[in-house]
Design a protein around this motif. Structure first.
Motif, PDB file in Angstrom:
ATOM      1  N   ILE A 100     -27.771  72.402 -48.970  1.00  0.00           N
ATOM      2  CA  ILE A 100     -27.149  73.080 -47.825  1.00  0.00           C
ATOM      3  C   ILE A 100     -28.118  74.159 -47.387  1.00  0.00           C
ATOM      4  O   ILE A 100     -28.729  74.823 -48.243  1.00  0.00           O
ATOM      5  CB  ILE A 100     -25.846  73.801 -48.237  1.00  0.00           C
ATOM      6  N   TRP A 101     -28.267  74.344 -46.062  1.00  0.00           N
ATOM      7  CA  TRP A 101     -29.068  75.497 -45.637  1.00  0.00           C
ATOM      8  C   TRP A 101     -28.495  76.106 -44.375  1.00  0.00           C
ATOM      9  O   TRP A 101     -27.863  75.427 -43.556  1.00  0.00           O
ATOM     10  CB  TRP A 101     -30.548  75.151 -45.464  1.00  0.00           C
ATOM     11  N   ASN A 102     -28.702  77.430 -44.287  1.00  0.00           N
ATOM     12  CA  ASN A 102     -28.250  78.220 -43.138  1.00  0.00           C
ATOM     13  C   ASN A 102     -29.426  78.303 -42.175  1.00  0.00           C
ATOM     14  O   ASN A 102     -30.421  78.950 -42.468  1.00  0.00           O
ATOM     15  CB  ASN A 102     -27.837  79.622 -43.635  1.00  0.00           C
ATOM     16  N   PHE A 138     -26.152  73.485 -42.446  1.00  0.00           N
ATOM     17  CA  PHE A 138     -26.378  72.033 -42.446  1.00  0.00           C
ATOM     18  C   PHE A 138     -26.301  71.528 -43.874  1.00  0.00           C
ATOM     19  O   PHE A 138     -26.918  72.106 -44.772  1.00  0.00           O
ATOM     20  CB  PHE A 138     -27.794  71.714 -41.937  1.00  0.00           C
ATOM     21  N   VAL A 139     -25.554  70.460 -44.097  1.00  0.00           N
ATOM     22  CA  VAL A 139     -25.605  69.737 -45.375  1.00  0.00           C
ATOM     23  C   VAL A 139     -26.514  68.539 -45.099  1.00  0.00           C
ATOM     24  O   VAL A 139     -26.196  67.710 -44.239  1.00  0.00           O
ATOM     25  CB  VAL A 139     -24.215  69.274 -45.835  1.00  0.00           C
ATOM     26  N   GLU A 140     -27.667  68.509 -45.772  1.00  0.00           N
ATOM     27  CA  GLU A 140     -28.685  67.509 -45.451  1.00  0.00           C
ATOM     28  C   GLU A 140     -28.746  66.407 -46.502  1.00  0.00           C
ATOM     29  O   GLU A 140     -28.460  66.637 -47.688  1.00  0.00           O
ATOM     30  CB  GLU A 140     -30.051  68.186 -45.346  1.00  0.00           C
ATOM     31  N   PHE A 141     -29.104  65.222 -46.027  1.00  0.00           N
ATOM     32  CA  PHE A 141     -29.120  64.024 -46.862  1.00  0.00           C
ATOM     33  C   PHE A 141     -30.509  63.406 -46.912  1.00  0.00           C
ATOM     34  O   PHE A 141     -31.298  63.559 -45.976  1.00  0.00           O
ATOM     35  CB  PHE A 141     -28.102  63.005 -46.321  1.00  0.00           C
ATOM     36  N   SER A 183     -23.562  81.244 -51.132  1.00  0.00           N
ATOM     37  CA  SER A 183     -24.975  81.190 -51.587  1.00  0.00           C
ATOM     38  C   SER A 183     -25.926  80.936 -50.416  1.00  0.00           C
ATOM     39  O   SER A 183     -27.140  81.020 -50.577  1.00  0.00           O
ATOM     40  CB  SER A 183     -25.139  80.087 -52.638  1.00  0.00           C
ATOM     41  N   VAL A 184     -25.392  80.610 -49.247  1.00  0.00           N
ATOM     42  CA  VAL A 184     -26.251  80.453 -48.052  1.00  0.00           C
ATOM     43  C   VAL A 184     -25.770  81.402 -46.961  1.00  0.00           C
ATOM     44  O   VAL A 184     -25.782  81.083 -45.774  1.00  0.00           O
ATOM     45  CB  VAL A 184     -26.299  78.993 -47.535  1.00  0.00           C
ATOM     46  N   ARG A 185     -25.388  82.609 -47.369  1.00  0.00           N
ATOM     47  CA  ARG A 185     -24.810  83.602 -46.435  1.00  0.00           C
ATOM     48  C   ARG A 185     -25.817  83.989 -45.359  1.00  0.00           C
ATOM     49  O   ARG A 185     -25.463  84.151 -44.190  1.00  0.00           O
ATOM     50  CB  ARG A 185     -24.375  84.836 -47.235  1.00  0.00           C
ATOM     51  N   TYR A 186     -27.085  84.107 -45.751  1.00  0.00           N
ATOM     52  CA  TYR A 186     -28.110  84.602 -44.828  1.00  0.00           C
ATOM     53  C   TYR A 186     -28.920  83.471 -44.199  1.00  0.00           C
ATOM     54  O   TYR A 186     -29.148  82.427 -44.824  1.00  0.00           O
ATOM     55  CB  TYR A 186     -29.079  85.530 -45.583  1.00  0.00           C
ATOM     56  N   LYS A 187     -29.408  83.718 -42.971  1.00  0.00           N
ATOM     57  CA  LYS A 187     -30.278  82.774 -42.269  1.00  0.00           C
ATOM     58  C   LYS A 187     -31.437  82.386 -43.188  1.00  0.00           C
ATOM     59  O   LYS A 187     -31.975  83.215 -43.912  1.00  0.00           O
ATOM     60  CB  LYS A 187     -30.820  83.439 -40.996  1.00  0.00           C
ATOM     61  N   LEU A 196     -31.186  78.463 -48.642  1.00  0.00           N
ATOM     62  CA  LEU A 196     -30.990  77.040 -48.952  1.00  0.00           C
ATOM     63  C   LEU A 196     -30.530  76.942 -50.396  1.00  0.00           C
ATOM     64  O   LEU A 196     -31.019  77.674 -51.264  1.00  0.00           O
ATOM     65  CB  LEU A 196     -32.330  76.295 -48.782  1.00  0.00           C
ATOM     66  N   THR A 197     -29.565  76.071 -50.633  1.00  0.00           N
ATOM     67  CA  THR A 197     -29.120  75.905 -52.004  1.00  0.00           C
ATOM     68  C   THR A 197     -28.924  74.421 -52.309  1.00  0.00           C
ATOM     69  O   THR A 197     -28.526  73.648 -51.431  1.00  0.00           O
ATOM     70  CB  THR A 197     -27.812  76.705 -52.259  1.00  0.00           C
ATOM     71  N   GLU A 198     -29.240  74.025 -53.523  1.00  0.00           N
ATOM     72  CA  GLU A 198     -29.103  72.623 -53.903  1.00  0.00           C
ATOM     73  C   GLU A 198     -27.622  72.237 -53.857  1.00  0.00           C
ATOM     74  O   GLU A 198     -26.766  73.056 -54.197  1.00  0.00           O
ATOM     75  CB  GLU A 198     -29.627  72.419 -55.315  1.00  0.00           C
TER      76      GLU A 198
END
Ligand SMILES: NS(=O)(=O)c1cc(F)cc(F)c1
Ligand SMILES: [Zn+2]
Length: 260
Positions: A58-60, A66-69, A165-169, A172-174
């Motif tokens: 997931i990243w801000n 966005f949850v990326e695949f 865990s992705v509060r800030y611009k 990114l978190t696994e």
């Protein structure tokens, strides 16, 4: 808005530039007028085959999360419906408001929802990468799902719990093992039309598939979305809310429905 409109009105608080692409003939989002939609009996149900193991992180990105695949194989695809071939799942994200009175991008007979989910797929039969596909007329297929306030969405909670865990611009978190099909409504009915990305580059590359029925989330789940920030660490904090584009003119388009 129409071209005569004072172009100051088109400056969106979030973006510096114009938001009505001059000369755009198929911009999104739009208001779906049920009475004007045309039933298309050949429109089969949309079929998703998502492998939960393709979920990466997931990243801000400073506008949504966005949850990326992993889109290097055909393991997570959408097919059927208005699509001539399978499209690969790249990411999903949401748009929401500062309160439950608004937040969706599309509207149905001018009804606004508190949030809208977008599952973004690209045409892997015609293009080599997502980045290439977003620049092409039939490069993307985005499934839109409205969110309404109701009972807690249990499968969404796993995602909600990790959002801090992705509060800030740029954070990114696994995030792995998530089945995105749990975010689809049980009803297969949808509208479909030709449109665009609703964020820059606003390219007219999207076959939109808007599910008729919303999914339910509870107010505390949406409240966590609103705790995210547009801003990076160290910047003056701005809550990530109202990250939706205004409605765009339907121009010379017909919305088709898969149901009567
Ligand atoms: N909002 S949207 O679905 O049109 C979209 C699609 C996309 F590929 C990238 C974005 F940043 C936004
Ligand atoms: Zn979107």
């Amino acid at each position: 808005g129409c071209n005569l409109q004072d172009n100051r009105a088109n400056l969106h608080p979030l973006w510096k530039g114009e938001i009505d692409v001059p000369g755009g003939s198929r911009q999104s989002p739009i208001n779906i007028r049920i009475r004007d939609s045309v039933f298309h009996p050949q429109l089969a149900p949309v079929h998703t085959q998502y492998d939960p193991n393709t979920c990466l992180h997931i990243w801000n990105n400073g506008y949504s999360f966005f949850v990326e695949f992993d889109d290097s194989t055909d393991k997570s695809i959408v097919s059927g419906g208005p699509l001539e071939n399978p499209f690969r799942l790249k990411q999903f994200h949401f748009h929401w408001g500062r309160n439950n009175d608004w937040g969706s991008e599309h509207t149905v007979d001018s009804r606004v929802f508190p949030a809208e989910l977008h599952l973004v797929h690209w045409n892997c039969s015609k293009y080599r990468t997502f980045e290439e596909a977003i620049m092409e007329p039939n490069g993307l297929a985005v499934i839109g799902v409205f969110l309404k306030i109701g009972k807690q969405h249990e499968k969404l909670q796993k995602l909600v719990d990790i959002l801090p865990s992705v509060r800030y611009k740029d954070a990114l978190t696994e995030f792995n093992y998530f089945d995105a099909s749990c975010l689809l409504p049980s009803c297969v009915d949808y509208w479909t039309y030709s449109g665009s990305l609703t964020t820059p580059p606003l390219t007219e590359s999207v076959t939109w598939i808007i599910m008729k029925k919303p999914i339910e989330v509870d107010h505390s789940q949406l409240a966590v979305f609103r705790s995210l920030l547009f801003t990076a660490v160290g910047e003056e904090e701005k809550y990530m809310v109202d990250n939706f584009r205004p409605l765009q003119p339907i121009m010379n388009r017909t919305v088709h429905s898969s149901f009567e």
